[in-house]
Enzyme design. Structure first.
Site, PDB file in Angstrom:
ATOM      1  N   HIS A 494      29.273  53.041  -2.594  1.00 38.13           N
ATOM      2  CA  HIS A 494      28.590  54.032  -1.756  1.00 38.13           C
ATOM      3  C   HIS A 494      27.115  53.682  -1.585  1.00 38.13           C
ATOM      4  O   HIS A 494      26.609  53.580  -0.458  1.00 38.13           O
ATOM      5  CB  HIS A 494      28.738  55.415  -2.408  1.00 38.13           C
ATOM      6  CG  HIS A 494      28.008  56.518  -1.705  1.00 38.13           C
ATOM      7  ND1 HIS A 494      28.637  57.452  -0.923  1.00 38.13           N
ATOM      8  CD2 HIS A 494      26.682  56.851  -1.675  1.00 38.13           C
ATOM      9  CE1 HIS A 494      27.749  58.299  -0.434  1.00 38.13           C
ATOM     10  NE2 HIS A 494      26.560  57.955  -0.887  1.00 38.13           N
ATOM     11  N   GLU A 495      26.425  53.512  -2.694  1.00 37.38           N
ATOM     12  CA  GLU A 495      24.982  53.252  -2.605  1.00 37.38           C
ATOM     13  C   GLU A 495      24.702  51.919  -1.925  1.00 37.38           C
ATOM     14  O   GLU A 495      23.682  51.759  -1.244  1.00 37.38           O
ATOM     15  CB  GLU A 495      24.347  53.294  -3.998  1.00 37.38           C
ATOM     16  CG  GLU A 495      24.456  54.637  -4.705  1.00 37.38           C
ATOM     17  CD  GLU A 495      23.914  55.808  -3.896  1.00 37.38           C
ATOM     18  OE1 GLU A 495      23.038  55.591  -3.031  1.00 37.38           O
ATOM     19  OE2 GLU A 495      24.382  56.944  -4.117  1.00 37.38           O
ATOM     20  N   HIS A 498      24.315  52.360   1.743  1.00 38.81           N
ATOM     21  CA  HIS A 498      22.951  52.755   2.117  1.00 38.81           C
ATOM     22  C   HIS A 498      22.038  51.528   2.155  1.00 38.81           C
ATOM     23  O   HIS A 498      21.210  51.380   3.062  1.00 38.81           O
ATOM     24  CB  HIS A 498      22.399  53.749   1.100  1.00 38.81           C
ATOM     25  CG  HIS A 498      22.889  55.145   1.249  1.00 38.81           C
ATOM     26  ND1 HIS A 498      22.852  55.835   2.436  1.00 38.81           N
ATOM     27  CD2 HIS A 498      23.419  56.008   0.333  1.00 38.81           C
ATOM     28  CE1 HIS A 498      23.339  57.060   2.265  1.00 38.81           C
ATOM     29  NE2 HIS A 498      23.699  57.177   0.994  1.00 38.81           N
ATOM     30  N   HIS A 501      22.357  49.511   5.240  1.00 37.57           N
ATOM     31  CA  HIS A 501      21.720  50.177   6.376  1.00 37.57           C
ATOM     32  C   HIS A 501      20.247  49.790   6.464  1.00 37.57           C
ATOM     33  O   HIS A 501      19.703  49.579   7.557  1.00 37.57           O
ATOM     34  CB  HIS A 501      21.872  51.692   6.217  1.00 37.57           C
ATOM     35  CG  HIS A 501      21.829  52.446   7.510  1.00 37.57           C
ATOM     36  ND1 HIS A 501      21.950  53.811   7.580  1.00 37.57           N
ATOM     37  CD2 HIS A 501      21.652  52.035   8.794  1.00 37.57           C
ATOM     38  CE1 HIS A 501      21.879  54.203   8.843  1.00 37.57           C
ATOM     39  NE2 HIS A 501      21.684  53.146   9.591  1.00 37.57           N
TER      40      HIS A 501
END
Length: 731
Positions: A494-495, A498, A501
Site C-alpha cells: 500500500h505505502e 503512494h 505516485h
C-alpha cells in the site's frame, strides 16, 4: 527583466539569511544549501534545536518574497504572480517538511514542545498569504484573464487551482471575518498538535508485562521471543512485554488463551486518551469540532463536512454517505454471520457463547484454521521483510522496468535504509527511504511522505525524496529476521503505491502536485491487489531459511481464504468512516459526549453490534484530529471503488503484469499529479467511470459470478456518462 528580478531576489535572500541569524541559528544546516548526495536532507547535521530558528527564518524570507510579488508594478501575469508564488517559500518548506516528518517518525519531548509554537506560526503565516488582499487581487487579475494568456494546460490548471485555494482559504471574506478565521486556524493548529502529543504519550505509557511462561499459553514462540526482546530493551530481563503497537497487540489478541489478558490489552487500546487524565483528548475533540463548524459557517457552508468535500471527488457529504450506506448493511450482515461461526466454536470449547470485542481476533483465527487449514504463523516464514521488499521491487520492475539501488546517504535513525530509484533507461527518478519498525518516538500506523516533492526548475526535473514509514513486526531476536503477517505485507504494498505516485510524478508546478483526498488512495490501494496473487507469491514468497518457494497448497489456502473476516474488516472501516462524517456534519454545535454520541450513531442508529468497535474512536482518531483526513476518512473505501475497477484493466488484459496497461496507468495517473481532476485522469486510463461491483465482490458483499473467470462487464455508454455520485453513491 527576469535576470534583474532573480538578482534582486538573491540579494534579498542573502541579506535576510545573514541578518536574521542569531547565535542559535548560526551554521543551521536547514538554512544552508544541501550538498548531500542527491540533495537529501542533511540528517547527520540536523539537531532538534535547529528547527524553530530555521522555520522562523524561512517565514521571514517567504514574507519578503510575497512582498516582492505584491509590490511588483508590472502588469500581473502568470510569470510574476502565479509562477512566482508557486516557486516561493522553498526554505520554509524544506525546514518545516523535515520537522513535520521527523516529528512523526523520530520525535522527542523538545520537538513536541516546539511544535506547539511552530505549527501555529506556520498556520498564521499561511493565513497572512492567503488573506492578503493585494496579493489576491493580483491572483484574481491573472485568473480573470486566463483564457487569453496562451497558457499551456499545466499553467492553466495552476492558475485555476491557485485562485480556488485563495478563495477556500478565505480571500473573499470581510476584514473582520478574516481576523476571526485567523484566530480559528491558529487554535486548530495548536489543538491538533496537542491531540497528537497526547496520543503518542498514551501509546507509550501502556505495557502488558507478563512474567510467567504459563500466561503466554497459545502465543506462538516467535511472538513470545519478540515480546522477550521488547522486555530486554526495556531493562525487564526475564519478562515479556506487549505494547499497543499493532505488530505487538494483534498477535497477542489472535493467539493468547488468556481471555482476561486479551481484555486488558484491547481495552487499553480502546480507551486511549479517554480516561479523564492529563492526556484525555475528549475536550480537545470538542473544541476542534466547534472551531471547524465555525470555520465552515464563515465560509458559507452548513457544516465542516460540506466545506471539506466541496473540493473533493465526492463533492457533498450526501454522496459520501450514499456510498457508506450502500455498503453498511451487507457488511454488517456478513459480520453477523462471522460472529455466529465464532460463537459456535466458543460454545463448543467452553460451553458459553458470550462474546466480546476482545474475543474477535482469537476466534477468527480459529475459524481460519478450521475452515481453511491456515494460520498466519504458517505464512510468516515465507514473508520475511527482505522478501516482501524485494517482491515489491520485482513487481515494479516487471510493470515499469524500474530498478532500486542501495545508496549511502544521511539517515535520521540507524534503522533507516535508502535506495536510488532508476527508470527503465537508468535515469534517476528519486530517492526512497524505508523506516520499518516501531519505537517510542514514532507514531503508530504507516505512511508515506516526501522530504522533497518532484518539481521542475528552468526546464530540469528536480527528483523527489520519498519516505515510507511503518510499524511492522521486529525480528524476534536482535540479529534475527523480521517475519511479517498478511496485513503487514499488504501495508507495505500500500505505502509503496503512494511512493510510486511521488516518484513517477512529472508535474512542473508544486501547486498542482496533489490530488483530491478521495483520489489519493487509488495508487496505494491498487498496489495491494498484486500482493497475494499466486504468480506474485511465487515470485517473492520464499522461506527465509531454506529459500524454498511458498508451496502451492499454501498459496491455494490464501486464495480460498480471501474473503475471510471481510465482514468484520469492512464494518470496522465503515464504522470509522461514518463516525468521521457524523461529527463533521453537525450544523449546530453543543458540547458532545463523544462516547454517547458514537454509541448512539453507530450502535443505536445503524445497529453496529457491540462485538465490533469502529476502527478508530474519537479520542485517538489521529487521521481526522491530528492529520489531514477530517471529513475524509471515507476516502479509503471511495478510492477502493476506483482501485478494484482499475485492477480489472490488468485482469482483462490477460496478464496482471501487462506492461502496456502499466504504462497507460503510469502515463495517465501516476505522472499527472493534480494536473487534471481525479475523475478525468481515471477515465483517460480506464476509458470509463468506475464500477462498484469489483469492490463488492472482493469484499464478499455480492457473490462472484458462477464462472469465476468471468468479470463484471465495463459500464455501458449511458453509465459511462453518469456522474460519480450515481455510480459510487447511489447505484
Amino acid at each position: 527583466m527576469k535576470n534583474l528580478s532573480a538578482l534582486t531576489f538573491l540579494m534579498i535572500m542573502t541579506t535576510l539569511l545573514s541578518g536574521c541569524k542569531s547565535k542559535q541559528a548560526e551554521n543551521n544546516p536547514l538554512l544552508e544549501t544541501w550538498s548531500t548526495p542527491f540533495g537529501v536532507p542533511p540528517f547527520d547535521k540536523i539537531k532538534t534545536e535547529h528547527f524553530k530558528p530555521a522555520v522562523e527564518a524561512g517565514i521571514r524570507l517567504h514574507e519578503a518574497q510575497i512582498d516582492s510579488i505584491v509590490k511588483n508594478t508590472e502588469t500581473p501575469s502568470f510569470g510574476n504572480v502565479i509562477e512566482a508564488l508557486d516557486r516561493s517559500g522553498e526554505v520554509l518548506n524544506n525546514a518545516y517538511t523535515v520537522f513535520s516528518l521527523l516529528n512523526s517518525a523520530e520525535s522527542n519531548d523538545r520537538m513536541q514542545a516546539d511544535d506547539m509554537e511552530i505549527s501555529p506560526l506556520v498556520s498564521a503565516h499561511n493565513d497572512n498569504i492567503y488573506l492578503n488582499d493585494r496579493l489576491f487581487q493580483k491572483v484574481k487579475a491573472v485568473y480573470d484573464q486566463r483564457e487569453y494568456l496562451s497558457l499551456d494546460p499545466q499553467q492553466l490548471r495552476l492558475t485555476e487551482q491557485t485562485y480556488k485555494r485563495f478563495v477556500r482559504a478565505g480571500a473573499l471574506l470581510t476584514p473582520a471575518q478574516k481576523e476571526q478565521l485567523k484566530k480559528i486556524n491558529e487554535q486548530l493548529s495548536r489543538l491538533g498538535v496537542q491531540f497528537g502529543n497526547n496520543l503518542l504519550a498514551d501509546n507509550n505509557a501502556f505495557t502488558l508485562v507478563i512474567d510467567k511462561q504459563e500466561d503466554l499459553a497459545g502465543v506462538p514462540a516467535s511472538i513470545q521471543s519478540a515480546a522477550n526482546t521488547e522486555a530486554v530493551n526495556r531493562k525487564m530481563e526475564g519478562k515479556w512485554v506487549f505494547t499497543l503497537s499493532k505488530p505487538s497487540m494483534i498477535p497477542f489478541l489472535s493467539y493468547s488463551e488468556r481471555r482476561d489478558l486479551r481484555e486488558k490489552l484491547y481495552k487499553a487500546y480502546l480507551e486511549r486518551c479517554n480516561r479523564g487524565d492529563s492526556t484525555d483528548n475528549k475536550q480537545i475533540v470538542n473544541e476542534i469540532a466547534k472551531l471547524r463548524l465555525e470555520k465552515a459557517r464563515l465560509m458559507g457552508y452548513p457544516s465542516y463536512g460540506a466545506f471539506a468535500l466541496d473540493d473533493e471527488m465526492a463533492q457533498t457529504p450526501e454522496n459520501a454517505y450514499a456510498l457508506l450506506d450502500k455498503l453498511w448493511q451487507p457488511s454488517l450482515e456478513l459480520a453477523k454471520k462471522e460472529l455466529e461461526e465464532m460463537k459456535a466454536i466458543k460454545k463448543a470449547e467452553t460451553g458459553d457463547d458470550s462474546f466480546e470485542s476482545w474475543d474477535w481476533w482469537y476466534y477468527a483465527e480459529k475459524v481460519r484454521k478450521q475452515k481453511y487449514d491456515l494460520n498466519e504463523e504458517m505464512l510468516r516464514p515465507y514473508l520475511s521483510l527482505d522478501n516482501v521488499v524485494q517482491g515489491i521491487f520485482q513487481l515494479s520492475n516487471r510493470l515499469w522496468g524500474i530498478t532500486f539501488r542501495p545508496v549511502s546517504v544521511p539517515v535520521y535513525h540507524k534503522e533507516c535504509i535508502a535506495y536510488e530509484v532508476l527508470d527503465k533507461d537508468n535515469k534517476h527518478l528519486g530517492i526512497l527511504y524505508f523506516d520499518f519498525f516501531p519505537r517510542p518516538g514514532k507514531q503508530g500506523g504507516a505512511w508515506c511522505g516526501a522530504y522533497r516533492e518532484e518539481r521542475y526548475e528552468e526546464g530540469k526535473r528536480i527528483a523527489p525524496v520519498v519516505t515510507i514509514v511503518a510499524n511492522v513486526s521486529r525480528p524476534a531476536t536482535p540479529n534475527g529476521v523480521a517475519l511479517l503477517n498478511l496485513d503487514e505485507t499488504e501495508t507495505l504494498f500500500h505505502e509503496f503505491g503512494h511512493a510510486l505516485h511521488s516518484l513517477f510524478s512529472q508535474v512542473h508546478y508544486a501547486g498542482i502536485g496533489g490530488v483530491e483526498q478521495d483520489f489519493v488512495e487509488l495508487p496505494s490501494q491498487l498496489m495491494e491487489n498484486w500482493a497475494f496473487e499466486p504468480d506474485m507469491l511465487r515470485m517473492y514468497a520464499k522461506h527465509y531459511q531454506t529459500g524454498d518457494p511458498m508451496p502451492d497448497d499454501l498459496i491455494e489456502k490464501i486464495q480460498r481464504s480471501a474473503l475471510f473476516n471481510q465482514g468484520f474488516t469492512t464494518t470496522e472501516l465503515l464504522a470509522a468512516s461514518l463516525s468521521d462524517m457524523d461529527i463533521h456534519t453537525i450544523t449546530e454545535y453543543r458540547p458532545i459526549d463523544l462516547n454517547a454520541f458514537e454509541k448512539e450513531m453507530l450502535n443505536g442508529k445503524r445497529g453496529l453490534i457491540p462485538q465490533i468497535e469502529p476502527r478508530y474512536r474519537y479520542p485517538y482518531f489521529a487521521h481526522i484530529f491530528g492529520g489531514g483526513y477530517a471529513a475524509g476518512y471515507y476516502s479509503y473505501i471511495w478510492a477502493e471503488v476506483l482501485d478494484k475497477d482499475a485492477y480489472e484493466a490488468f485482469v482483462e488484459s490477460g496478464d496482471i503484469f501487462d506492461r502496456t496497461t502499466a504504462e497507460s496507468y503510469r502515463k495517465n495517473i501516476l505522472e499527472r499529479g493534480g494536473s487534471e481532476g481525479g475523475m478525468e485522469l481515471y477515465k483517460k486510463f480506464r476509458g470509463h467511470e468506475p464500477d462498484i461491483k469489483p469492490l463488492m465482490i472482493k469484499r464478499g458483499l455480492i457473490e462472484m459470478p458462477a464462472d469465476t473467470a468471468a468479470r463484471p462487464a465495463p459500464l455501458d455508454t449511458a453509465a459511462r456518462n453518469a456522474s460519480i455520485r450515481r455510480i459510487i453513491g447511489q447505484q
